[in-house]
Design a protein around this motif. Structure first.
Motif, mmCIF file in Angstrom:
data_model
loop_
_atom_site.group_PDB
_atom_site.id
_atom_site.type_symbol
_atom_site.label_atom_id
_atom_site.label_comp_id
_atom_site.label_asym_id
_atom_site.label_seq_id
_atom_site.Cartn_x
_atom_site.Cartn_y
_atom_site.Cartn_z
ATOM 1 N N LEU A 60 -62.386 -141.680 -2.400
ATOM 2 C CA LEU A 60 -63.597 -142.007 -3.155
ATOM 3 C C LEU A 60 -63.284 -142.811 -4.409
ATOM 4 N N ASN A 61 -64.208 -143.663 -4.772
ATOM 5 C CA ASN A 61 -64.123 -144.422 -6.015
ATOM 6 C C ASN A 61 -64.842 -143.620 -7.101
ATOM 7 N N PRO A 62 -64.122 -143.092 -8.098
ATOM 8 C CA PRO A 62 -64.758 -142.233 -9.113
ATOM 9 C C PRO A 62 -65.845 -142.926 -9.919
ATOM 10 N N SER A 63 -65.864 -144.252 -9.936
ATOM 11 C CA SER A 63 -66.891 -144.965 -10.705
ATOM 12 C C SER A 63 -68.135 -145.257 -9.867
ATOM 13 N N GLU A 64 -68.128 -144.825 -8.589
ATOM 14 C CA GLU A 64 -69.279 -145.100 -7.728
ATOM 15 C C GLU A 64 -69.736 -143.824 -7.012
ATOM 16 N N LEU A 65 -69.979 -142.806 -7.807
ATOM 17 C CA LEU A 65 -70.478 -141.538 -7.283
ATOM 18 C C LEU A 65 -71.960 -141.423 -7.619
ATOM 19 N N TYR A 66 -72.777 -141.162 -6.599
ATOM 20 C CA TYR A 66 -74.221 -141.047 -6.778
ATOM 21 C C TYR A 66 -74.697 -139.730 -6.192
ATOM 22 N N ILE A 67 -75.839 -139.270 -6.673
ATOM 23 C CA ILE A 67 -76.351 -137.979 -6.225
ATOM 24 C C ILE A 67 -77.858 -138.084 -6.040
ATOM 25 N N SER A 68 -78.352 -137.434 -4.985
ATOM 26 C CA SER A 68 -79.769 -137.555 -4.664
ATOM 27 C C SER A 68 -80.284 -136.269 -4.047
ATOM 28 N N SER B 115 -79.992 -131.743 -12.231
ATOM 29 C CA SER B 115 -79.279 -130.758 -13.037
ATOM 30 C C SER B 115 -77.791 -131.046 -13.085
ATOM 31 N N MET B 116 -77.217 -131.386 -11.925
ATOM 32 C CA MET B 116 -75.783 -131.671 -11.877
ATOM 33 C C MET B 116 -75.438 -132.974 -12.589
ATOM 34 N N ALA B 117 -76.332 -133.950 -12.509
ATOM 35 C CA ALA B 117 -76.083 -135.213 -13.206
ATOM 36 C C ALA B 117 -76.132 -135.034 -14.716
ATOM 37 N N VAL B 118 -77.096 -134.248 -15.191
ATOM 38 C CA VAL B 118 -77.241 -134.021 -16.630
ATOM 39 C C VAL B 118 -76.031 -133.292 -17.201
ATOM 40 N N SER B 119 -75.463 -132.378 -16.423
ATOM 41 C CA SER B 119 -74.393 -131.530 -16.942
ATOM 42 C C SER B 119 -73.007 -132.148 -16.799
ATOM 43 N N SER B 120 -72.927 -133.405 -16.384
ATOM 44 C CA SER B 120 -71.620 -134.027 -16.215
ATOM 45 C C SER B 120 -71.689 -135.514 -16.520
ATOM 46 N N VAL B 121 -70.532 -136.134 -16.514
ATOM 47 C CA VAL B 121 -70.459 -137.593 -16.631
ATOM 48 C C VAL B 121 -69.932 -138.182 -15.322
ATOM 49 N N ALA B 122 -70.032 -137.431 -14.237
ATOM 50 C CA ALA B 122 -69.434 -137.845 -12.969
ATOM 51 C C ALA B 122 -70.244 -138.910 -12.255
ATOM 52 N N PHE B 123 -71.572 -138.882 -12.407
ATOM 53 C CA PHE B 123 -72.423 -139.691 -11.548
ATOM 54 C C PHE B 123 -72.965 -140.925 -12.256
ATOM 55 N N GLN B 124 -72.933 -142.042 -11.521
ATOM 56 C CA GLN B 124 -73.479 -143.290 -12.047
ATOM 57 C C GLN B 124 -74.985 -143.373 -11.853
ATOM 58 N N GLY B 125 -75.488 -142.694 -10.846
ATOM 59 C CA GLY B 125 -76.909 -142.807 -10.568
ATOM 60 C C GLY B 125 -77.477 -141.580 -9.904
ATOM 61 N N VAL B 126 -78.770 -141.344 -10.153
ATOM 62 C CA VAL B 126 -79.529 -140.256 -9.542
ATOM 63 C C VAL B 126 -80.718 -140.860 -8.818
ATOM 64 N N ILE B 127 -80.961 -140.426 -7.587
ATOM 65 C CA ILE B 127 -82.155 -140.829 -6.846
ATOM 66 C C ILE B 127 -82.945 -139.555 -6.587
ATOM 67 N N ALA B 128 -84.008 -139.351 -7.367
ATOM 68 C CA ALA B 128 -84.797 -138.124 -7.292
ATOM 69 C C ALA B 128 -86.086 -138.399 -6.535
ATOM 70 N N CYS B 129 -86.266 -137.729 -5.414
ATOM 71 C CA CYS B 129 -87.418 -137.965 -4.547
ATOM 72 C C CYS B 129 -88.364 -136.765 -4.572
ATOM 73 N N GLY B 130 -89.586 -136.983 -5.012
ATOM 74 C CA GLY B 130 -90.602 -135.948 -4.941
ATOM 75 C C GLY B 130 -90.494 -134.825 -5.940
ATOM 76 N N ALA B 131 -89.651 -134.954 -6.949
ATOM 77 C CA ALA B 131 -89.564 -133.958 -8.019
ATOM 78 C C ALA B 131 -88.629 -134.493 -9.097
ATOM 79 N N SER B 132 -88.813 -134.001 -10.327
ATOM 80 C CA SER B 132 -87.974 -134.478 -11.435
ATOM 81 C C SER B 132 -86.975 -133.399 -11.837
ATOM 82 N N PHE B 133 -86.793 -133.218 -13.128
ATOM 83 C CA PHE B 133 -85.810 -132.267 -13.640
ATOM 84 C C PHE B 133 -86.415 -130.883 -13.805
ATOM 85 N N ASN B 134 -85.550 -129.868 -13.826
ATOM 86 C CA ASN B 134 -85.941 -128.585 -14.380
ATOM 87 C C ASN B 134 -86.147 -128.772 -15.876
#
Length: 401
Positions: free
Chosen positions: A119-127, A138-157
């Motif tokens: 894996l390329n550590p600079s190209e990690l995305y979560i959805s 939640s996982m994106a907010v609590s880390s610096v691991a992810f470059q992008g979040v794709i949230a479908c049909g709901a936002s954050f806690n």
């Protein structure tokens, strides 16, 4: 705990290489169930793009479906994966339920995948979709691991929203105008803008469901532009022009269909591609904002937002009051009256915005009772479970009408 889990994930990625891959998987097809080592029954679905090469560090999207349906979660991403060479991975075990349990499942997924793939550590995305979107956020907010979040049909806690000051990711929201969480996603966009988090919101004409592959590709087009701007990927003028032209075509089509609010959103996305105001587009936007149609649609949108909030709060307050004592004192008369009113409002109105509002409220009510019933069952609160089951019967009567 969340930071610990994600720090472990980052560490694993930094020490793994493609030589550690333990199995050869086919390209261009979804593999339904890849076992996670040292677990009794945990697995994930995976999709390798046709151009995948083991020796080249890959971009990846970690996906979370609210029902733990790995194949279902991967399908919307396939076109984007082939366009931009992303590995797709979706848990078969993480689903709507306790957050701590899902974080543990996610951590084991991260650990397994990071040891299997280069894996390329600079190209990690979560959805994710629905509850899966909240987990991803939640996982994106609590880390610096992810470059992008794709949230479908709901936002954050709610707790995660207030931790956004240090967010380093780009955020794509995707929602249908019949989705019960539509108003939430609109407010979320306003919140992200206030917190200066780079974001965009795509609105489609659908209910609470995963977006189509075509819609998902648009989300990844936007993320590709952010990757160019952040020097994560080498800028490609051909790709940029394609994305710009396609956005402009959609904006023009929306304008032609008299969907002025969403047309402006698309024109704004065109301008943002080059970080400048195209004079032609600027003129179009100014013209739309002066039009009677746009002003009327804004007024209607605001009116519906207020009305929807009033009806929703009334239903939620009644539900909370009855759930506390686990019974309805009037044989669910309140619900029969309010559900009938909603049905009549939808049947009598010729306004699609009103019909969509009713769809959203009805979906919210069904989901609220369903999720509360499941939670009551998990926690052995049988009186509350019985109350929810009886209310379900009332709701189902009106679903059939």
């Amino acid at each position: 705990m969340k930071n610990t889990l994600l720090c472990l994930f980052i560490l694993l990625i930094s020490i793994c290489s493609y030589s550690q891959e333990k199995q050869l998987l086919p390209k261009g097809v979804i593999v339904d169930s890849v076992k996670i080592a040292n677990t009794a029954n945990e697995s994930y679905a995976v999709y390798l793009p046709k151009q995948y090469r083991r020796e080249v560090p890959s971009a990846i999207v970690f996906i979370f479906d609210p029902g733990g349906r790995g194949k279902v979660g991967i399908e919307p991403f396939i076109l984007a994966a082939e366009t931009y060479k992303y590995i797709l991975v979706c848990s078969n075990n993480s689903k709507n339920g306790p957050t701590d349990l899902n974080l543990e499942i996610a951590n084991r997924l991260f650990e397994s995948v990071s040891t299997e793939f280069n894996l390329n550590p600079s190209e990690l995305y979560i959805s994710g979709f629905s509850g899966g979107a909240r987990l991803a956020g939640s996982m994106a907010v609590s880390s610096v691991a992810f470059q992008g979040v794709i949230a479908c049909g709901a936002s954050f806690n709610e707790m995660d929203k207030f931790a956004l000051q240090d967010a380093s990711f780009s955020y794509v929201g995707m929602v249908g105008d019949k989705d019960m969480n539509y108003q939430e996603m609109v407010r979320n966009e306003e919140w992200l803008n206030k917190m200066m988090v780079k974001n965009t919101l795509f609105v489609s004409h659908q209910g609470h469901a995963w977006p189509s592959q075509k819609e998902m590709l648009r989300a990844f087009d936007w993320l590709e532009i952010q990757a160019f701007k952040n020097s994560i990927r080498k800028s490609n003028e051909t790709t940029i022009k394609r994305i710009y032209d396609e956005n402009l075509k959609i904006a023009d089509s929306l304008k032609g269909n008299n969907e002025m609010i969403t047309a402006i959103a698309e024109y704004d996305r065109c301008c943002a591609i080059y970080d400048s105001k195209d004079e032609k587009i600027k003129t179009i936007i100014e013209s739309i904002k002066k039009s009677k149609e746009y002003k009327a649609q804004i007024a209607k949108r605001d009116e519906i937002s207020v009305l929807e909030n009033e009806i929703t709060n009334s239903l939620l307050n009644q539900f909370d009051k009855e759930l506390e004592v686990a019974k309805s004192d009037d044989d669910f008369k309140f619900w029969k009256t309010e559900l009938k009113k909603l049905d009549e409002r939808k049947a009598k109105s010729k306004d699609i915005a009103i019909k969509n509002m009713v769809d959203r409220i009805q979906s919210m009510t069904r989901a609220l009772v369903y999720e509360t019933a499941n939670e009551s069952k998990r926690n052995f609160k049988n009186d509350k479970l019985l109350y929810c089951e009886e209310l379900k019967k009332v709701i189902q009567l009106y679903d059939k009408k």
